[in-house]
Each structure stands twice: as C-alpha cells, then as structure tokens.
Motif scaffolding. Structure first.
Motif, PDB file in Angstrom:
ATOM      1  N   ASN A 148      -3.546  -4.746 -11.421  1.00  0.00           N
ATOM      2  CA  ASN A 148      -3.353  -3.519 -10.656  1.00  0.00           C
ATOM      3  C   ASN A 148      -4.179  -2.364 -11.213  1.00  0.00           C
ATOM      4  OD1 ASN A 148      -1.618  -4.360  -8.562  1.00  0.00           O
ATOM      5  ND2 ASN A 148       0.131  -4.372  -9.957  1.00  0.00           N
TER       6      ASN A 148
ATOM      7  N   SER B   4      -9.828   4.375  -7.273  1.00  0.00           N
ATOM      8  CA  SER B   4      -9.048   5.296  -6.449  1.00  0.00           C
ATOM      9  C   SER B   4      -8.183   6.247  -7.254  1.00  0.00           C
ATOM     10  CB  SER B   4      -8.151   4.511  -5.480  1.00  0.00           C
ATOM     11  OG  SER B   4      -7.272   3.665  -6.190  1.00  0.00           O
ATOM     12  N   THR B   5      -7.901   5.919  -8.514  1.00  0.00           N
ATOM     13  CA  THR B   5      -7.087   6.802  -9.334  1.00  0.00           C
ATOM     14  C   THR B   5      -7.974   7.810 -10.053  1.00  0.00           C
ATOM     15  OG1 THR B   5      -7.151   5.222 -11.166  1.00  0.00           O
ATOM     16  CG2 THR B   5      -5.280   5.098  -9.660  1.00  0.00           C
TER      17      THR B   5
ATOM     18  N   ILE C 274      -2.823   4.021  -3.312  1.00  0.00           N
ATOM     19  CA  ILE C 274      -2.675   2.959  -4.312  1.00  0.00           C
ATOM     20  C   ILE C 274      -2.373   1.636  -3.608  1.00  0.00           C
ATOM     21  CG2 ILE C 274      -1.298   2.127  -6.254  1.00  0.00           C
ATOM     22  CD1 ILE C 274      -2.973   4.471  -7.032  1.00  0.00           C
ATOM     23  N   THR C 275      -3.040   0.579  -4.049  1.00  0.00           N
ATOM     24  CA  THR C 275      -2.721  -0.776  -3.602  1.00  0.00           C
ATOM     25  C   THR C 275      -2.189  -1.560  -4.790  1.00  0.00           C
ATOM     26  OG1 THR C 275      -4.440  -0.763  -1.894  1.00  0.00           O
ATOM     27  CG2 THR C 275      -3.611  -2.910  -2.598  1.00  0.00           C
TER      28      THR C 275
ATOM     29  N   GLU D  11       0.835  -1.191   0.000  1.00  0.00           N
ATOM     30  CA  GLU D  11       0.000   0.000   0.000  1.00  0.00           C
ATOM     31  C   GLU D  11       0.875   1.247   0.000  1.00  0.00           C
ATOM     32  OE1 GLU D  11      -2.501  -0.337   3.390  1.00  0.00           O
ATOM     33  OE2 GLU D  11      -3.572  -2.110   2.619  1.00  0.00           O
TER      34      GLU D  11
ATOM     35  N   ASN E 132      -7.171  -0.547  -8.746  1.00  0.00           N
ATOM     36  CA  ASN E 132      -7.156   0.880  -8.434  1.00  0.00           C
ATOM     37  C   ASN E 132      -8.072   1.704  -9.311  1.00  0.00           C
ATOM     38  OD1 ASN E 132      -4.752   1.167  -6.376  1.00  0.00           O
ATOM     39  ND2 ASN E 132      -4.043  -0.253  -7.961  1.00  0.00           N
TER      40      ASN E 132
END
Length: 359
Positions: free
Chosen positions: A211, A218-219, A121-122, A74, A215
């Motif tokens: 990925n 969240s991006t 970001i994860t 994270e 995300n």
C-alpha cells in the motif's frame, strides 16, 4: 506517585483532554450511554464514511470493516489549505477536483483564502487472510481508521484553530503505530511527522509495503518504514532481555540518522518514541496483556505520549483493557474530548491519551 501534568508534555495540548480517569466504571457508563444514543443522522449529519468511500461496491460489516469482499478499496479525503490570493499551490501529487473537491473561501478583505485539497488513496486488502486465518483482522480497512484519518487530517491542516498536538513539534516526532493493518494512517498522517513506523505481524508487513508503493505518487511524502512486531513474543520475552531483543532504536531510527536539532532533541544517542498509536487494536481479551506490555516497553517515562483509539463494541473487553492500563505502575490516562472539549470522532468511538511517569 506524583500526578502527571499533561501540560508539561509540550507536544500535546491539554485543553483537548477531559478529566483524568479515576473510575473505570464511571468512564464506561458515560461512554456507552452516549454510544446507545448515537444515530448517524443526529444533528443533521450523515455518516462521514459515505463521503470518503469512492469505491463502486460497498460491502461493510456490522463490526466495522469498510468492505469485506473486494481486494481493493478507494478512499477520498479532503482537508483545508490556507493560501494567499497571489499564491498558487503546487498541484503535483495532489488530486484537485473541480466543484466539491476544489472549493475556495475568502475572508472579507480578500487577503486569505481556504482551498479544499483532495487526497485519493487506493488500498489493497487481504480478503483471503480475513476469511481463512482465525483471528486475522488486520487485512481489512476498518471504519475507525478511515474516520480518524479524515478527522485528524482536516484538524492538523486547519490553521484557524488550536490543535491536539503542536504541529511544529509534530514535524520532529517519531511515531510508532501498533497493529497498522493496511497502513492507511501512515499514508494520511505520515507526512506530518519526522518518521512513521508501521508495525504488525510478519505476515502483514507485505500488505503495508504494497500500500505504501501503491500510493507513492498520490500522497504527500513523509518518512515511512515498516517493521514486523509480534506483541505475544515481546510479552513472553523475559523482562531483562526485552531491550536487547526489541530495541527501541530498531523502530525509531531513520536511515542515515543524525542527532536532531530543535525542541525535541535528545541528550543521548538513543531515539525515543515520541508518540505510540494503537487504533482499533483492542478486540480480543487474550491480547490485552501483550498489547499493554508492548505499549509500556516502547514508552519512555515523561517523554512518550500514547494514543489509543477504539470502537466501542464489547463493553467487557473495553473494561478489561482500561482497567489493566490504569492499574499499570506510573501510568495515567485521559479521554480526548468530553462535554467541554472537542470530540474528534462520533459516539461509536473513544480516544484515550496515556502518559507514563517515573516509577
């Protein structure tokens, strides 16, 4: 060959570039002398990684892997957002934290303010691949990508200063990233451009796509795509067949593409790559010719800008790479940042800009 003028490439700001590299040995001497004197606490600064990594467990490696044991990591990035007092920015898809994650700063007359946005970001890592596949380095998160992401994210959102790339023109750019690994850079910087194409070996493509999916909420958006690209196969391909086997349009076209309008519009139906990016891709001497051949193949003369970022490890590998790049016909190389210009990363790293002229 006519000397190239970076100022003629409207996308890049030449004030951020040092002198053109004429002597590779001198360049390496300067880089490694600064590298030897680096300490994270220099100037009262701590390693920026400590404020970005929010995972509970940190198991980094001496070579630069951020975490070599956990399947997920994270990260938290911050960047400035300039707003007027009467405007309340939308908070959708951006994580705002109280206190350190949502600090505001107003000027003396109170007309403007700077609000620090937080982007979380994860990232999934392929730890099994890192341990079991010989030479596999793309499945992990490397500190160079993390630090570059933070530096450029803050840089391009800071409207109070000049930028390495023209932010307006950048919005129309098509970026090709070589050796994208986990896809971190595309998640952070992809929203700033028209198209960001991640490339890596076929076995790495599922990780990048995973990925991107992890995300998505969240991006800040952006047009992202992922393509398999093996530098060795391109290198071994006959020169006359490369355009047919590795067409640039396969890596630069957006779905439903139409002719572009604006500063970077092309006269032909083909879509040139505006920026080729390679971050921490130089570590194995045997991969240097394939990498440089790939860079050359996707770079259009007097058009494409190439940015190479690497951590300064084995000086002989760096020497071979820079020597071979500078010796390629029509290519000229500059370092980003020196004693007169802004340096985006600390002394452990180097950023080079390469331009290809007409042979």
């Amino acid at each position: 060959m006519t000397t190239l003028d970076p100022a003629s490439y409207r996308l890049i700001n030449p004030k951020f570039l040092g002198d053109k590299i004429e002597d590779v040995e001198e360049e390496l001497f300067l880089l490694y002398t600064c590298r030897a004197n680096f300490r994270p606490e220099n100037g009262g600064k701590t390693d920026a990684l400590q404020s970005i990594i929010t995972s509970d467990n940190r198991n980094g490696s001496a070579l630069g892997l951020v975490d070599q044991r956990n399947d997920h990591i994270e990260l938290q990035f911050t960047f400035p957002k300039h707003v007027s007092p009467k405007h309340s920015p939308k908070q959708a898809r951006l994580s705002r934290k109280t206190g350190r994650g949502n600090k505001k700063r107003e000027d003396e007359d109170g007309k403007t303010s700077v609000q620090m946005e937080t982007l979380e970001i994860t990232l999934a890592q392929d730890i099994t691949g890192l341990r079991s596949r010989v030479g596999d380095t793309g499945g992990g998160v490397w500190r160079g990508s993390v630090l570059l992401s933070q530096a450029l994210l803050a840089h391009f959102h800071d409207t109070s200063s000049d930028h390495l790339f023209d932010v307006t023109l950048l919005k129309e750019c098509r970026v090709l990233e070589l050796g994208a690994g986990t896809g971190l850079l595309s998640l952070i910087l992809g929203p700033l451009v028209a198209l960001w194409t991640c490339t890596d070996l076929p076995e790495m493509v599922p990780l990048i796509k995973k990925n991107h999916a992890l995300n998505r909420d969240s991006t800040m958006g952006g047009s992202l795509r992922t393509e398999a690209l093996d530098w060795n196969k391109l290198y071994e391909c006959a020169f006359a067949a490369r355009k047919r086997m590795f067409p640039i349009s396969s890596f630069s076209s957006i779905s439903g593409d139409r002719p572009r309008t604006g500063e970077l519009e092309l006269d032909t139906g083909d879509r040139d790559i505006d920026l080729v990016l390679a971050v921490d891709c130089v570590y194995n001497p045997s991969l240097i010719p394939p990498l440089l051949t790939t860079i050359d193949h996707f770079s259009s003369p007097n058009k494409t800008i190439v940015m190479v970022v690497m951590e300064l490890r084995d000086d002989e590998v760096v020497r071979q790479f820079l020597t071979q790049w500078c010796m390629m016909p029509a290519w000229e190389v500059w370092r980003v940042g020196d004693d007169r210009n802004q340096v985006f990363l600390d002394e452990r790293f180097v950023i080079w800009i390469g331009l290809k002229g007409s042979e």
